[in-house]
Design an enzyme around this catalytic site. Structure first.
Site, PDB file in Angstrom:
ATOM      1  N   CYS A  80     -18.194  -1.923   2.245  1.00 42.64           N
ATOM      2  CA  CYS A  80     -18.017  -3.289   2.773  1.00 42.64           C
ATOM      3  C   CYS A  80     -18.973  -4.233   2.055  1.00 42.64           C
ATOM      4  CB  CYS A  80     -18.359  -3.332   4.265  1.00 42.64           C
ATOM      5  SG  CYS A  80     -17.169  -2.473   5.303  1.00 42.64           S
ATOM      6  N   CYS A 163     -17.139   5.814   9.639  1.00 36.60           N
ATOM      7  CA  CYS A 163     -16.896   4.520   8.982  1.00 36.60           C
ATOM      8  C   CYS A 163     -16.083   3.608   9.892  1.00 36.60           C
ATOM      9  CB  CYS A 163     -16.150   4.765   7.674  1.00 36.60           C
ATOM     10  SG  CYS A 163     -15.480   3.280   6.942  1.00 36.60           S
ATOM     11  N   GLN A 288      -0.276   2.422   0.132  1.00 37.66           N
ATOM     12  CA  GLN A 288      -1.126   1.309   0.562  1.00 37.66           C
ATOM     13  C   GLN A 288      -2.044   1.757   1.693  1.00 37.66           C
ATOM     14  OE1 GLN A 288      -1.328  -1.721  -0.682  1.00 37.66           O
ATOM     15  NE2 GLN A 288       0.473  -1.877  -1.985  1.00 37.66           N
ATOM     16  N   GLU A 338       8.018   1.490 -13.199  1.00 43.21           N
ATOM     17  CA  GLU A 338       6.638   1.926 -12.946  1.00 43.21           C
ATOM     18  C   GLU A 338       6.210   2.874 -14.065  1.00 43.21           C
ATOM     19  OE1 GLU A 338       3.989   1.751 -10.677  1.00 43.21           O
ATOM     20  OE2 GLU A 338       3.139   3.384 -11.843  1.00 43.21           O
ATOM     21  N   ASP A 402       4.278  -6.918  -9.118  1.00 43.53           N
ATOM     22  CA  ASP A 402       3.085  -6.570  -8.316  1.00 43.53           C
ATOM     23  C   ASP A 402       2.128  -5.804  -9.236  1.00 43.53           C
ATOM     24  OD1 ASP A 402       1.224  -5.888  -6.417  1.00 43.53           O
ATOM     25  OD2 ASP A 402       2.532  -4.523  -5.303  1.00 43.53           O
ATOM     26  N   CYS A 429      -3.137  -8.755  -6.643  1.00 47.02           N
ATOM     27  CA  CYS A 429      -4.397  -8.327  -6.011  1.00 47.02           C
ATOM     28  C   CYS A 429      -5.582  -8.989  -6.711  1.00 47.02           C
ATOM     29  CB  CYS A 429      -4.517  -6.805  -6.043  1.00 47.02           C
ATOM     30  SG  CYS A 429      -4.379  -6.118  -7.683  1.00 47.02           S
TER      31      CYS A 429
HETATM   32  N1  SAH Z   1       4.233  -2.293  -5.768  1.00 47.98           N
HETATM   33  C1  SAH Z   1       3.543  -1.052  -5.476  1.00 47.98           C
HETATM   34  C2  SAH Z   1       2.394  -0.716  -6.411  1.00 47.98           C
HETATM   35  C3  SAH Z   1       1.517  -1.838  -6.853  1.00 47.98           C
HETATM   36  S1  SAH Z   1       0.059  -1.320  -7.690  1.00 47.98           S
HETATM   37  C4  SAH Z   1       3.100  -1.023  -4.045  1.00 47.98           C
HETATM   38  O1  SAH Z   1       3.010  -2.060  -3.410  1.00 47.98           O
HETATM   39  O2  SAH Z   1       2.851   0.061  -3.541  1.00 47.98           O
HETATM   40  C5  SAH Z   1       0.456  -1.583  -9.388  1.00 47.98           C
HETATM   41  C6  SAH Z   1       1.288  -0.484  -9.987  1.00 47.98           C
HETATM   42  O3  SAH Z   1       1.529  -0.811 -11.355  1.00 47.98           O
HETATM   43  C7  SAH Z   1       0.627   0.898 -10.014  1.00 47.98           C
HETATM   44  O4  SAH Z   1       1.506   1.803  -9.404  1.00 47.98           O
HETATM   45  C8  SAH Z   1       0.442   1.202 -11.520  1.00 47.98           C
HETATM   46  O5  SAH Z   1       0.610   2.565 -11.825  1.00 47.98           O
HETATM   47  C9  SAH Z   1       1.537   0.369 -12.137  1.00 47.98           C
HETATM   48  N2  SAH Z   1       1.368  -0.049 -13.540  1.00 47.98           N
HETATM   49  C10 SAH Z   1       0.221  -0.324 -14.200  1.00 47.98           C
HETATM   50  N3  SAH Z   1       0.501  -0.796 -15.435  1.00 47.98           N
HETATM   51  C11 SAH Z   1       1.853  -0.829 -15.558  1.00 47.98           C
HETATM   52  C12 SAH Z   1       2.742  -1.252 -16.591  1.00 47.98           C
HETATM   53  N4  SAH Z   1       2.286  -1.724 -17.741  1.00 47.98           N
HETATM   54  N5  SAH Z   1       4.061  -1.160 -16.367  1.00 47.98           N
HETATM   55  C13 SAH Z   1       4.532  -0.672 -15.188  1.00 47.98           C
HETATM   56  N6  SAH Z   1       3.734  -0.261 -14.171  1.00 47.98           N
HETATM   57  C14 SAH Z   1       2.411  -0.351 -14.349  1.00 47.98           C
END
Ligand code: SAH
Length: 480
Positions: A80, A163, A288, A338, A402, A429
């Site tokens: 934290c 925790c 998540q 992915e 994302d 993020c």
């Molecule tokens: N949308 C998902 C994961 C988001 S985290 C969720 O909400 O659960 C970001 C993701 O991007 C991770 O799984 C990571 O492995 C992937 N990643 C990282 N670089 C990438 C790339 N160049 N192309 C595709 N995926 C990628």
């Protein structure tokens, strides 16, 4: 100012890592654990020309936003950063952080942001939200086996099985493991020598199902774990225990999990649901960590996408297909991309166990897969005036991204601009890279319509953001 100088200062701002910021005759001090509104005495630990890092020595006048931390280790622990700040103030800080980046890096003006920014989505109870924890094992100064958390920026273990961000059952599990280690002389791993057996315990808890997973990361194999049956016997007395496994990791590395796992008792996964979709989660899968807020995050993304059931949607950086499957319920077809092959295996399995048939997944880099498909099915087909070939996959009504903290690759943004989806939903993020990417998209035909921060990680400085971009002049397809 110089090293070891002390000064009294009023904290007037918060840095990106949650530290208080105060000025002394124009010189900026970053002071960990100081809260905006405090007046503090601080000692300079590291001095640069115009700024320095200082240690909080004494709170002279506490801020009205200062609260008693719930956890006695809040300051020391690396988990934290802002537990001593009221939750209300934390939310205001996160909203301001997103806004500040959109203004400074994205170049969006304040008036527009007043219109498009919606209030941050926080938690009603911002503790006990994590469904996953990884506890390191080691020895304290007296040679006792301990488990807990790493102190900030070190690998010193703070012994704490309780925790405040995790679930109460963590404590019972850790005590069973410690007792077992003591009784059967099973040693904790020692990072310095590379000797010893138990490195970490991964615990996962399904908030919707009550299912529990325990996976011990061991510097060896299952055979090295003497009397493992005694451990599993005890763990099984806990209600909800579903999966007990080990993950061998014999490498001298900071990476916590091994590359494989072996089931000791029960099955290899637990099941949990987010927004009615079931997910099977194995020890090595990404999932998540705050399911309550994840549901809010994905619902916001879904709301922004405004799907009617006719749309073709791409979900880039899809992980185990969490957002993809959420979207699939409301779209004609969804394509997920992915980079991690195991995540795509999970995504396909998750689609299957939910009976979702309109989602398809591709392994690869988003910045390679999308341009390749566009070139094969869109650009060329359009050039050849072959409308039949310009199929679904080359067209997108909505593109969701994302990405990890570094944001989207330029080649991907270029392709999005070429494909001209009516909407882009950006889940981020890291609001700094988000702002950079939005600037590019908004300079190339898009308009920022909605922005909402979601607090996925109360007590820490992290914040997620969802944005809706809409194409200024969506291509009106003329069918004659
Ligand atoms: N949308 C998902 C994961 C988001 S985290 C969720 O909400 O659960 C970001 C993701 O991007 C991770 O799984 C990571 O492995 C992937 N990643 C990282 N670089 C990438 C790339 N160049 N192309 C595709 N995926 C990628």
């Amino acid at each position: 100012m110089q090293k070891n100088d002390t000064a009294v200062t009023a904290i007037t701002d918060i840095g990106v890592n949650g530290e208080g910021i105060g000025k002394v005759d124009g010189y900026t001090l970053f002071i960990k654990d100081a809260v905006i509104g405090d007046t503090v005495e601080a000692k300079v630990m590291k001095a640069k020309k115009n700024y320095g890092y200082a240690r909080l020595m004494k709170i002279i006048e506490p801020s009205p936003d200062r609260v008693e931390p719930v956890c006695p280790f809040a300051r020391k622990c690396g988990g934290c950063q802002i537990q001593e700040m009221s939750y209300e103030r934390q939310l205001a800080f996160k909203e301001q952080k997103v806004r500040g980046n959109l203004e400074r890096i994205g170049g969006f003006d304040g008036e527009l942001l007043d219109q498009v920014m919606e209030p941050i989505l926080g938690m009603e109870n911002p503790f006990g939200y994590r469904n996953k924890a990884q506890f390191p094992f080691g020895k304290d100064r007296n040679g006792n086996t301990v488990t807990g958390f790493y102190a900030g920026r070190t690998h010193d273990i703070i012994a704490n099985t309780d925790c405040a961000l995790g679930v109460p059952v963590n404590r019972k599990i850790l005590e069973i493991i410690l007792e077992y280690m003591e009784q059967y002389g099973v040693s904790p791993y020692d990072e310095k020598s590379g000797k010893g057996l138990i490195r970490h315990a991964l615990i996962r808890y399904g908030f919707q199902t009550g299912e529990i997973m325990v996976c011990l990361v061991v510097n060896g194999t299952a055979k090295d774990l003497s009397h493992a049956e005694k451990l599993t016997e005890k763990l099984c007395t806990l209600e909800g225990m579903t999966s007990i496994s080990i993950s061998p990791n014999t490498e001298r590395t900071n990476v916590i999990m091994g590359k494989t796992y072996e089931v000791l008792w029960g099955q290899g996964y637990i099941t949990d649901t987010i927004g009615g979709i079931r997910y099977q989660i194995s020890p090595l899968s990404f999932y998540q960590v705050n399911p309550a807020q994840t549901e809010k995050l994905y619902s916001t993304a879904l709301e922004y996408a405004e799907l009617t059931g006719k749309e073709t949607v791409w979900d880039l950086y899809c992980g185990i297909g969490t957002i993809t499957l959420f979207l699939a319920q409301k779209a004609k077809s969804v394509y997920g991309v992915e980079i991690v092959p195991q995540a795509i295996d999970d995504a396909r399995r998750n689609a299957h166990i939910n009976g979702i048939e309109n989602a398809e997944f591709f392994v690869g880099k988003a910045e390679e897969v999308l341009p390749k498909y566009y070139a094969a099915h869109g650009e060329n087909a359009a050039a050849a005036d072959d409308a039949d070939n310009a199929d679904d996959m080359a067209h997108a009504d909505v593109i969701v991204v994302d990405p990890p903290r570094k944001g989207c690759d330029e080649a991907l943004l270029d392709t999005i601009v070429k494909m001209k989806p009516e909407k882009v939903v950006y889940v981020s993020c890291d609001s700094a890279t988000l702002a950079r990417d939005l600037k590019m998209l908004c300079g190339n035909g898009y308009e920022l319509k909605r922005v909402r921060a979601v607090d996925q990680f109360p007590m820490t400085v992290h914040v997620e953001t969802v944005c809706l971009l809409s194409h200024k002049s969506p291509d009106s397809v003329i069918n004659c």
